[in-house]
Write an enzyme that holds these catalytic residues in place. Structure first.
Site, mmCIF file in Angstrom:
data_model
loop_
_atom_site.group_PDB
_atom_site.id
_atom_site.type_symbol
_atom_site.label_atom_id
_atom_site.label_comp_id
_atom_site.label_asym_id
_atom_site.label_seq_id
_atom_site.Cartn_x
_atom_site.Cartn_y
_atom_site.Cartn_z
ATOM 1 N N GLY A 116 -16.599 -11.395 0.305
ATOM 2 C CA GLY A 116 -17.367 -10.107 -0.218
ATOM 3 C C GLY A 116 -17.111 -9.712 1.525
ATOM 4 O O GLY A 116 -18.174 -9.106 2.169
ATOM 5 N N ALA A 117 -16.180 -9.945 2.165
ATOM 6 C CA ALA A 117 -15.732 -9.551 3.809
ATOM 7 C C ALA A 117 -15.034 -8.528 3.712
ATOM 8 O O ALA A 117 -14.835 -8.299 5.179
ATOM 9 C CB ALA A 117 -16.024 -10.390 4.601
ATOM 10 N N ASP A 166 -3.739 -5.422 -0.904
ATOM 11 C CA ASP A 166 -4.059 -6.557 -0.018
ATOM 12 C C ASP A 166 -3.131 -7.909 -0.653
ATOM 13 O O ASP A 166 -2.877 -8.786 -0.555
ATOM 14 C CB ASP A 166 -5.431 -6.785 -1.304
ATOM 15 C CG ASP A 166 -6.955 -5.996 -0.481
ATOM 16 O OD1 ASP A 166 -6.404 -5.512 0.143
ATOM 17 O OD2 ASP A 166 -7.200 -5.348 -1.535
HETATM 18 C C1 GLA Z 1 -8.957 -2.828 -1.400
HETATM 19 C C2 GLA Z 1 -8.530 -2.000 -2.490
HETATM 20 C C3 GLA Z 1 -7.140 -1.676 -1.390
HETATM 21 C C4 GLA Z 1 -6.999 -0.585 -0.338
HETATM 22 C C5 GLA Z 1 -8.371 -0.815 -0.111
HETATM 23 C C6 GLA Z 1 -8.738 -0.024 0.699
HETATM 24 O O1 GLA Z 1 -8.934 -3.575 0.096
HETATM 25 O O2 GLA Z 1 -8.382 -3.660 -2.909
HETATM 26 O O3 GLA Z 1 -6.208 -1.632 -2.659
HETATM 27 O O4 GLA Z 1 -6.869 0.785 -1.819
HETATM 28 O O5 GLA Z 1 -9.331 -1.066 -0.508
HETATM 29 O O6 GLA Z 1 -7.535 0.512 1.934
#
Ligand code: GLA
Length: 378
Positions: A116-117, A166
């Site tokens: 959650g960080a 991510d």
């Molecule tokens: C979250 C989402 C990513 C991206 C970021 C913002 O981490 O999982 O896909 O959109 O926000 O850059």
């Protein structure tokens, strides 16, 4: 006896790790087919796995309630598995939907990626599962495929409409480097990010404000971007040329959409400026670009929060080179670029500012670009 044996009573067939990430710059650009620049953290989700001869998938987390989530591969469907176990279960579901042959497995997870960080603890869980199942079942998935499978698990099984940032960071990053990624076609370049050699440090400040994207704010931003692209007649905001930004903004009636578009288009340019500075070996100069990016996320994209703003403000006053929120926002973490010699003082200044504002103490640690997903043992 290993923790896996303790839970499942059988020896493991292998162990895999996949990291969390920070994003240096390029926020809320991925679902607009733009640029991002993450690197992997030294924090990992680790999966210890043994094959089963039946069709059961059993999932246990050392950080969970002690129970085992058990589901047949033949019964997997969105909604059947909830909570943290939905991430790994979703990965198995996507692999099966793609026609891969999977056997059952007993998986034991540990993770030191803060949850959650805004540091991609869920992507780490997805990618480590995808890699473990790929290896154990002989699927030979590439990093791109691992990331795509993991993103679909999150989109279609968990129900969070995230982009690919991510999962690509967790699957494809390498130690000592940032990943310059074009999310349109996953074209990428690893760029050396030798902060220590340059006398710099990058701090992560976890505000401990738990972000939650599932509440719809993230999905709304995404919808606003899509509305902007539709109004401008382009497939994605990536396709708005930067020299056409003023024209584009003048054509948008909705002030909210206008601000969202301005953030995305200028953010893509900031990624290009940062890559140019890193290529030119002028890492110090990325500081102001990071801070500019924060202002854009705060004012135009409206995904910051008072705690994140305070990190940027207090670290700047204490002499940081630049700072910004990282990840989706609405809480989570900020990154702060500092001269190595002033790292302690800047961290302390942020802690003091939090105490003075009556906020819970933040967690401050140094981020060192680390390895992407990998097998740890046979
Ligand atoms: C979250 C989402 C990513 C991206 C970021 C913002 O981490 O999982 O896909 O959109 O926000 O850059």
């Amino acid at each position: 006896m290993t923790a896996h044996e303790d839970v499942y009573g059988v020896p493991a067939d292998g162990r895999w790790a996949a990291p969390g990430r920070v994003n240096l710059i390029g926020e809320h650009t991925d679902y607009n087919e733009g640029f991002v620049m993450p690197f992997a953290l030294p924090h990992n989700a680790v999966a210890t796995v043994s094959r089963r001869t039946d069709r059961l998938l059993r999932l246990h987390s050392a950080d969970g309630d002690g129970g085992i989530t058990e589901v047949s591969l033949d019964d997997l469907a969105p909604g059947r598995v909830t909570g943290w176990a939905a991430y790994p279960a979703g990965v198995a579901w996507v692999l099966l939907a793609d026609g891969h042959e999977l056997g059952g497995a007993d998986i034991h997870f540990t993770s030191d990626v803060p949850v959650g960080a805004g540091l991609s603890s869920s992507a780490a869980l997805e990618v480590v599962t995808a890699l473990a199942l790929s290896d154990l079942n002989g699927l030979g998935l590439t990093p791109d495929e691992l990331a795509r499978v993991s993103q679909r698990a999150e989109n279609d099984f968990v129900g969070m409409p995230c982009g690919i940032l991510d999962q690509m960071a967790s699957a494809a990053c390498a130690a000592g480097e940032v990943l310059f990624l074009d999310t349109r076609d996953l074209a990428r370049r690893q760029v050396p990010f030798a902060m220590a050699e340059a006398g710099l440090r990058l701090l992560v400040v976890d505000t401990r404000v738990k972000h939650s994207h599932a509440d719809g704010a993230y999905a709304r931003r995404r919808a606003e971007c899509e509305a902007g692209a539709a109004a401008l007649g382009v497939p994605f905001l990536r396709d708005v040329p930067s020299d056409g930004l003023d024209d584009a903004l003048a054509r948008l009636d909705d002030p909210v959409v206008r601000r969202r578009v301005r953030h995305v288009v200028t953010e893509d340019r900031r990624v290009e400026r940062v890559i140019g500075l890193l290529d030119a070996e002028r890492p110090r100069e990325i500081g102001p670009v990071l801070t500019e990016g924060h202002a854009s996320l705060r004012d135009d994209f409206e995904v910051s929060c008072p705690e994140l703003d305070l990190v940027v403000e207090a670290s700047g006053k204490a002499g940081a080179l630049g700072a910004r929120m990282t990840g989706g926002g609405f809480g989570g973490s900020a990154i702060v670029l500092v001269e190595a010699a002033s790292a302690e003082a800047v961290g302390e200044a942020v802690r003091e500012a939090f105490a003075a504002a009556g906020y819970a103490a933040p967690r401050v640690f140094e981020a060192v670009p680390s390895a992407g997903a990998r097998r740890l043992t046979r």
